[in-house]
Scaffold this motif. Structure first.
Motif, PDB file in Angstrom:
ATOM      1  N   TRP A  45     -51.311 -30.784  31.157  1.00  0.00           N
ATOM      2  CA  TRP A  45     -52.430 -31.143  30.292  1.00  0.00           C
ATOM      3  C   TRP A  45     -52.021 -31.069  28.827  1.00  0.00           C
ATOM      4  O   TRP A  45     -52.305 -31.970  28.036  1.00  0.00           O
ATOM      5  CB  TRP A  45     -53.627 -30.233  30.552  1.00  0.00           C
ATOM      6  N   PHE A  46     -51.332 -29.980  28.449  1.00  0.00           N
ATOM      7  CA  PHE A  46     -50.894 -29.826  27.060  1.00  0.00           C
ATOM      8  C   PHE A  46     -49.519 -30.454  26.858  1.00  0.00           C
ATOM      9  O   PHE A  46     -48.758 -30.663  27.808  1.00  0.00           O
ATOM     10  CB  PHE A  46     -50.874 -28.348  26.672  1.00  0.00           C
ATOM     11  N   ARG A  47     -49.202 -30.769  25.604  1.00  0.00           N
ATOM     12  CA  ARG A  47     -47.957 -31.467  25.296  1.00  0.00           C
ATOM     13  C   ARG A  47     -46.725 -30.678  25.696  1.00  0.00           C
ATOM     14  O   ARG A  47     -45.701 -31.251  26.071  1.00  0.00           O
ATOM     15  CB  ARG A  47     -47.909 -31.785  23.798  1.00  0.00           C
ATOM     16  N   SER A  48     -46.800 -29.375  25.593  1.00  0.00           N
ATOM     17  CA  SER A  48     -45.701 -28.509  25.995  1.00  0.00           C
ATOM     18  C   SER A  48     -46.271 -27.129  26.280  1.00  0.00           C
ATOM     19  O   SER A  48     -47.465 -26.879  26.068  1.00  0.00           O
ATOM     20  CB  SER A  48     -44.631 -28.424  24.905  1.00  0.00           C
ATOM     21  N   ASN A  50     -45.956 -24.472  24.689  1.00  0.00           N
ATOM     22  CA  ASN A  50     -46.416 -23.785  23.485  1.00  0.00           C
ATOM     23  C   ASN A  50     -47.375 -24.619  22.632  1.00  0.00           C
ATOM     24  O   ASN A  50     -47.815 -24.178  21.580  1.00  0.00           O
ATOM     25  CB  ASN A  50     -45.213 -23.382  22.628  1.00  0.00           C
ATOM     26  N   SER A  51     -47.703 -25.830  23.100  1.00  0.00           N
ATOM     27  CA  SER A  51     -48.559 -26.710  22.313  1.00  0.00           C
ATOM     28  C   SER A  51     -50.029 -26.407  22.571  1.00  0.00           C
ATOM     29  O   SER A  51     -50.423 -26.005  23.660  1.00  0.00           O
ATOM     30  CB  SER A  51     -48.276 -28.172  22.662  1.00  0.00           C
ATOM     31  N   VAL A  52     -50.843 -26.617  21.532  1.00  0.00           N
ATOM     32  CA  VAL A  52     -52.291 -26.446  21.668  1.00  0.00           C
ATOM     33  C   VAL A  52     -52.990 -27.791  21.840  1.00  0.00           C
ATOM     34  O   VAL A  52     -54.198 -27.842  22.003  1.00  0.00           O
ATOM     35  CB  VAL A  52     -52.879 -25.726  20.432  1.00  0.00           C
ATOM     36  N   VAL A  53     -52.215 -28.896  21.815  1.00  0.00           N
ATOM     37  CA  VAL A  53     -52.787 -30.240  21.824  1.00  0.00           C
ATOM     38  C   VAL A  53     -52.571 -30.895  23.195  1.00  0.00           C
ATOM     39  O   VAL A  53     -51.448 -30.941  23.691  1.00  0.00           O
ATOM     40  CB  VAL A  53     -52.140 -31.112  20.730  1.00  0.00           C
ATOM     41  N   PRO A  54     -53.632 -31.419  23.816  1.00  0.00           N
ATOM     42  CA  PRO A  54     -53.467 -32.118  25.091  1.00  0.00           C
ATOM     43  C   PRO A  54     -52.601 -33.363  24.961  1.00  0.00           C
ATOM     44  O   PRO A  54     -52.585 -34.023  23.918  1.00  0.00           O
ATOM     45  CB  PRO A  54     -54.902 -32.493  25.480  1.00  0.00           C
ATOM     46  N   ARG A  55     -51.879 -33.695  26.025  1.00  0.00           N
ATOM     47  CA  ARG A  55     -51.070 -34.905  26.064  1.00  0.00           C
ATOM     48  C   ARG A  55     -51.976 -36.133  26.084  1.00  0.00           C
ATOM     49  O   ARG A  55     -52.980 -36.173  26.789  1.00  0.00           O
ATOM     50  CB  ARG A  55     -50.173 -34.930  27.307  1.00  0.00           C
TER      51      ARG A  55
END
Length: 240
Positions: A45-48, A50-55
Motif C-alpha cells: 500500500w505504501f511506497r516503501s 519507511n514511506s508515509v505516502v500510499p503508492r
C-alpha cells in the motif's frame, strides 16, 4: 420515421455522469476507517517500508475495487440507484493502449480504463497522479507524464472525445485542491465546464487538449475533453 435512438453524444453524456458518480462513491468508500485500516495493512500500500505516502498504483487498484463494490450492490438489487447505474460499466487498471508504440517495458498503460458495455467504443481513459503539494501539481499533474499525455500525437493517451485526470491528494480537502487544480490548469489550457450538469447539478471542470495523429497514412486531428477529479487519501500519520 424519425429515429429515437440516442446518438453518441447522449451515450457519452450518460456514461460520463454514471462513471464520475461511481468513482466518487468509490472514493468515499476508501475514506472509511475500516477500509483505510485494511488497505494500510497490505504489503504494497505504501511506497516503501519507511514511506508515509500510499503508492499511486495501489490507490488506483483500491479505487477500482471499491467501484466494483458499488456496482455489485446495484447488480444484487437488479437495478441501478434512482439516478445512476453502474451495471454496464467495467473498470480496469494498467490497461494497454492500442496506439502505444511500446508493447512491454517501454509501454505506458492507462492508469484507469472504464468501458461502457456492450458498446466497447465508449472507452474512457483516466491518468492518475499523487499530488502532495504545488510542486507535484506543476511537475507531475501538469507535466509530460500527466495531463500532457492527452496532447502527445506520437503516443496518444486516447483518441476518444473524453478522458480524465485523477488527483490523489494528501493534505487539505478535495474542494481546496479542486480549486487549485482548476486555476493551475486554466493558466495553461483552454478550460470550460462539461456541456452538461451532472445529475446532482454539479458542473465539471474540463480542459481541452488537441493533437494530430497519423492513422493509416492519414493525419487526423483529435480533441479530447479531459475532466478533473480529486480523491482524498491519507498518509500515515495523516498530513491533514
Amino acid at each position: 420515421m424519425t429515429s429515437t435512438m440516442p446518438d453518441a453524444d447522449e451515450y457519452w453524456s450518460s456514461f460520463l455522469q454514471n462513471a464520475i458518480w461511481g468513482l466518487e462513491e468509490a472514493g468515499k468508500l476508501l475514506q472509511t476507517t475500516e477500509r483505510r485500516h485494511e488497505l494500510e495493512g497490505r504489503k504494497d500500500w505504501f511506497r516503501s517500508k519507511n514511506s508515509v505516502v500510499p503508492r499511486e498504483n495501489s490507490v488506483s487498484r483500491a479505487l477500482a475495487d471499491a467501484f466494483n463494490v458499488v456496482r455489485a450492490q446495484q447488480e444484487l438489487s437488479s437495478n441501478g440507484s434512482s439516478q445512476h447505474d453502474l451495471r454496464f460499466i467495467s473498470i480496469e487498471c494498467e490497461v494497454p493502449r492500442p496506439r502505444d508504440p511500446g508493447i512491454s517495458d517501454k509501454a505506458k498503460p492507462t492508469d484507469l480504463r472504464l468501458l461502457l458495455l456492450p458498446l466497447g467504443n465508449f472507452d474512457l481513459r483516466i491518468e492518475a497522479k499523487t499530488v502532495r503539494n504545488i510542486r507535484d501539481l506543476r511537475n507531475d499533474y501538469l507535466g509530460s507524464e500527466g495531463i500532457r499525455r492527452f496532447e502527445n500525437g506520437e503516443n496518444p493517451y486516447t483518441i476518444s472525445p473524453h478522458g480524465g485526470m485523477a488527483a490523489y491528494v494528501l493534505d487539505a480537502d478535495a474542494d481546496d485542491w479542486r480549486q487549485k487544480i482548476k486555476d493551475a490548469v486554466a493558466a495553461q489550457h483552454d478550460s470550460a465546464e462539461l456541456p452538461f450538469r451532472d445529475k446532482a447539478g454539479i458542473e465539471r471542470h474540463t480542459s481541452v487538449h488537441c493533437f494530430d495523429h497519423v492513422i493509416n497514412g492519414e493525419t487526423k486531428h483529435f480533441t479530447v475533453n479531459v475532466f478533473h477529479l480529486v480523491f482524498e487519501i491519507e498518509a500515515r500519520p495523516s498530513l491533514r
